[in-house]
Design a protein around this motif. Structure first.
Motif, PDB file in Angstrom:
ATOM      1  N   ARG A  10       0.811  -1.213   0.000  1.00  0.00           N
ATOM      2  CA  ARG A  10       0.000   0.000   0.000  1.00  0.00           C
ATOM      3  C   ARG A  10       0.844   1.263   0.000  1.00  0.00           C
ATOM      4  O   ARG A  10       1.834   1.368   0.690  1.00  0.00           O
ATOM      5  CB  ARG A  10      -0.914   0.018   1.212  1.00  0.00           C
ATOM      6  N   ASN A  11       0.430   2.196  -0.784  1.00  0.00           N
ATOM      7  CA  ASN A  11       1.137   3.461  -0.814  1.00  0.00           C
ATOM      8  C   ASN A  11       0.475   4.397   0.187  1.00  0.00           C
ATOM      9  O   ASN A  11      -0.572   4.954  -0.061  1.00  0.00           O
ATOM     10  CB  ASN A  11       1.021   4.031  -2.235  1.00  0.00           C
ATOM     11  N   THR A  51      -2.440   2.307  -6.095  1.00  0.00           N
ATOM     12  CA  THR A  51      -1.525   3.420  -5.797  1.00  0.00           C
ATOM     13  C   THR A  51      -2.339   4.720  -5.821  1.00  0.00           C
ATOM     14  O   THR A  51      -3.303   4.838  -6.559  1.00  0.00           O
ATOM     15  CB  THR A  51      -0.427   3.521  -6.896  1.00  0.00           C
ATOM     16  N   ASN A  52      -1.896   5.670  -5.045  1.00  0.00           N
ATOM     17  CA  ASN A  52      -2.556   6.981  -4.948  1.00  0.00           C
ATOM     18  C   ASN A  52      -3.979   6.912  -4.428  1.00  0.00           C
ATOM     19  O   ASN A  52      -4.786   7.790  -4.706  1.00  0.00           O
ATOM     20  CB  ASN A  52      -2.585   7.701  -6.298  1.00  0.00           C
TER      21      ASN A  52
END
Ligand SMILES: Cc1cc2nc3c(=O)[nH]c(=O)nc-3n(C[C@H](O)[C@H](O)[C@H](O)COP(=O)(O)O)c2cc1C
Length: 670
Positions: A68-69, A656-657
């Protein structure tokens, strides 16, 4: 009903902790679980853990933490901490909410024509921006989330084919999808979800080719000048700004449409008769004109009785809403989606209602709005809720739904407090626009074969109750039921719901049923509410915080539900979500988004076994406390990151993001 004052929930001392200790515990747990995951990548079912184990050893996550980002999440939080003054929002609306559509999470998407296995038929040809080569798609497709596809397992096929995030379960090496013919046959001809918008109807709506005969008839009567003058004519303008829309009623409103009705007016005879189910000759006339006529000394009709009048469904012949004493799951924008309602049905909700739909959007054939009308086959007493500010659009919309979808009742949202709706004269504003309100109720009632219900608040301002004035009129205009949320628009969720006032209004509403709504979180709350003389109760946040509340009320008990059982509910929601929104990346992320919205309420539940004394009150803030196991502690966290973590246990790592900010403010305890 006893007032649940603001305060802190009474948690037993041995479970109490500080905020720092609480988060330190979750952090340490997470790290130790990640380390274990690094050593062994095998998946483990968290719900299979033994609750009696010490918390630190109870569950292993799926490796999502490493993937996880978190950067973007933290940045958002820091940004928000930096500029508290800049975070001014309109009340009740989350204006800074990031708008990230789930399909943006997947850069390279496969063209629908390929998913449906007919690549050569791609309508856009070389202009199409999606991929058409399955091999190319598979090379960039995010990894699968599991070995079992709920759609394939349940229905014998998965319409998401190669794009399914569980495609391993049904994809051959040559990307061909397997089909389990036996299962497919079992489901043939059994629609599980009804009320979808067909392409054909959408086209007709877009091209304005849908006939609204009944509405036109009703609206044309509004257009005729009233013999008693045109005091209400200006106020009776319609949503399209057409001139000449007049009020056929012997207008009781002034030019602003402000309520000037004398309180406590008697039910007109025609309605009293209809409630007994006995028809009178005069009932064949249009109800709106009849009600006017009943007030005037000289009887006015809309002309001679014709065959058309005689074959019209009379008010008294409308299907009655058999709802006395039932448990009603409130309409809940965003959170009251179909998968959530399925969960509540299982726990004993009797009546369910779709999320509020905007009538103008439905009339335009907007797919996303029509999606709010979908009904699962388990929803056996189901209504749809509409919002609008004008008689023409509301009446047409009611006629449209009457022709096209299956519902047991239609509810008008006259309680909606949000600015967007209120400033246009809809929602709660209608409580002060009695001319329009009347025209809407009468209009919709005249075109519907199913009962019409109305949901209201105590009023707009905090100390100016309006419901007691409005309710006798709503009954007179022909509504079958009213739900009263015991708070004003100004109050939102601050202060407790006023059940004494609800009790007064229930008396005034009689014989029309009135459902009471506000602050019910336990069977004791429900019992007290029923003692006020209401016909039934509606539960909103109580169901979001603990959907098993319906079981508790029916079985008159507190359920000290374990964290594993609660996790199983989330697993079911995941499956229902994938079934409803899809098992491809878009569907997975939609399921996650709605799960996160729900988790922002679920975290407010305090396990019954941890309370010093029962029951939990909806307005009491939970202090920081340790659960009896890791999962229970995790589920008590008010931190978005922890909700995301729970979603990752069920739906894999977030893209992502990924950013999430809950839409509803769930933390109002005052
Ligand atoms: C998340 C959320 C969404 C809601 N959406 C709607 C809605 O679409 N229509 C409506 O009439 N009321 C809506 N409400 C209000 C509830 O139906 C209910 O009237 C209110 O929450 C008070 O009941 P409670 O104290 O049981 O929560 C919503 C409430 C919440 C918390």
């Amino acid at each position: 009903m006893e007032a649940a004052g603001a305060g802190v929930a009474p948690i037993r001392a041995q479970y109490l902790t500080s905020k720092e200790q609480f988060h330190a515990y979750l952090k340490a747990e997470r790290e130790s679980r990640n380390q274990e995951n690094n050593q062994d990548d095998g998946e483990e079912d968290p719900s299979s853990n033994d609750q009696t184990e010490p918390p630190a050893k109870q569950m292993k996550l799926d490796g999502a933490d490493q993937v996880r980002n978190q950067g973007s999440q933290e940045e958002v939080v820091k940004e928000e901490e930096k500029k508290p003054q800049e975070r001014k929002r309109a009340r009740g609306q989350n204006k800074s909410r990031p708008c990230m559509k789930p399909n943006h999470y997947e850069k390279d998407r496969l063209c629908q024509s390929v998913i449906q296995e007919c690549a050569e038929k791609c309508y856009f040809g070389s202009q199409c921006r999606f991929l058409h080569d399955v091999g190319e798609y598979m090379a960039v497709k995010p990894s699968d989330l599991g070995d079992s596809c709920i759609l394939f397992k349940t229905f014998g096929k998965c319409i998401y084919g190669v794009t399914c995030r569980f495609a391993r379960a049904h994809l051959g090496e040559d990307y061909r999808n397997f089909v389990n013919e036996d299962l497919v046959k079992q489901w043939e001809g059994k629609p599980l979800v009804r009320n979808s918008l067909s392409k054909e109807l959408q086209q007709r709506l877009r091209k304005k080719k849908v006939c609204f005969d009944k509405s036109s008839e009703y609206l044309s009567h509004l257009g005729k000048p009233s013999s008693t003058g045109n005091a209400g004519n200006k106020a009776a303008g319609n949503s399209t700004g057409e001139e000449g829309m007049t009020n056929c009623t012997a207008s009781k409103g002034n030019a602003e449409g402000v309520d000037v009705l004398p309180p406590g007016e008697e039910t007109p005879e025609y309605l009293a008769v209809s409630e007994k189910g006995e028809a009178s000759e005069s009932m064949v006339l249009q109800s709106s004109c009849l009600a006017d006529a009943s007030k005037d000394s000289t009887l006015k009709t809309i002309g001679p009785v014709t065959d058309e009048d005689v074959i019209k469904l009379r008010l008294c012949e409308k299907k009655r809403l058999d709802i006395q004493g039932k448990l009603y799951l409130a309409p809940l924008t965003t959170c009251g989606n179909l998968p959530f309602r399925r969960i509540c049905k299982r726990f004993g909700a009797d009546v369910t209602c779709g999320e509020m739909a905007v009538c103008t959007n439905l009339l335009q054939g907007q797919s996303s709005e029509w999606a709010l009308l979908k009904r699962h086959h388990t929803e056996d007493l189901f209504g749809v809720q509409l919002e609008g500010a004008f008689p023409d659009t509301m009446t047409r919309c009611a006629e449209l739904l009457n022709q096209t979808i299956e519902m047991d009742f239609v509810d008008i949202n006259v309680g909606c407090p949000i600015d967007l709706v209120y400033k246009k004269g809809g929602g709660c504003a209608l409580m002060n626009r009695s001319n329009k309100f009347e025209q809407i109720v009468r209009g919709m009632n005249s075109v519907l074969d199913v009962p019409l219900t109305v949901k209201i608040r105590t009023g707009v301002q905090e100390k100016v109750n309006l419901a007691h004035k409005v309710i006798p009129n709503i009954r007179k205009w022909g509504a079958s039921m009213v739900t009263l949320h015991g708070r004003s628009r100004e109050q939102r969720y601050t202060k407790v719901a006023d059940w004494e006032y609800i009790a007064e209004c229930a008396k005034l509403a009689s014989p029309m049923p009135l459902f009471g709504n506000g602050d019910i979180l336990s069977y004791e709350d429900a019992n007290r509410a029923m003692q006020t003389g209401v016909s039934g109760i509606m539960i909103a946040r109580g169901a979001l915080i603990k959907p098993w509340i319906f079981t508790e009320v029916k079985e008159q008990r507190h359920w000290d539900i374990s964290s594993n059982e609660r996790f199983d509910i989330l697993k079911d929601f995941t499956n229902y979500g994938l079934e409803h929104w899809g098992s491809d990346t878009q569907g997975v992320e939609k399921t996650r988004k709605f799960m996160l919205e729900w988790l922002s309420f679920l975290c407010r539940y305090i396990p019954a076994g941890l309370l010093e004394y029962l029951p939990q009150k909806i307005n009491e803030r939970p202090p920081y406390y340790m659960g009896r196991d890791y999962l229970e502690t995790l589920m008590a966290s008010q931190n978005v990151d922890d909700w995301i973590k729970i979603s990752e246990m069920l739906l894999g790592p977030v893209p992502t993001n990924f950013i999430f900010l809950p839409k509803h403010k769930a933390n109002s305890y005052r």
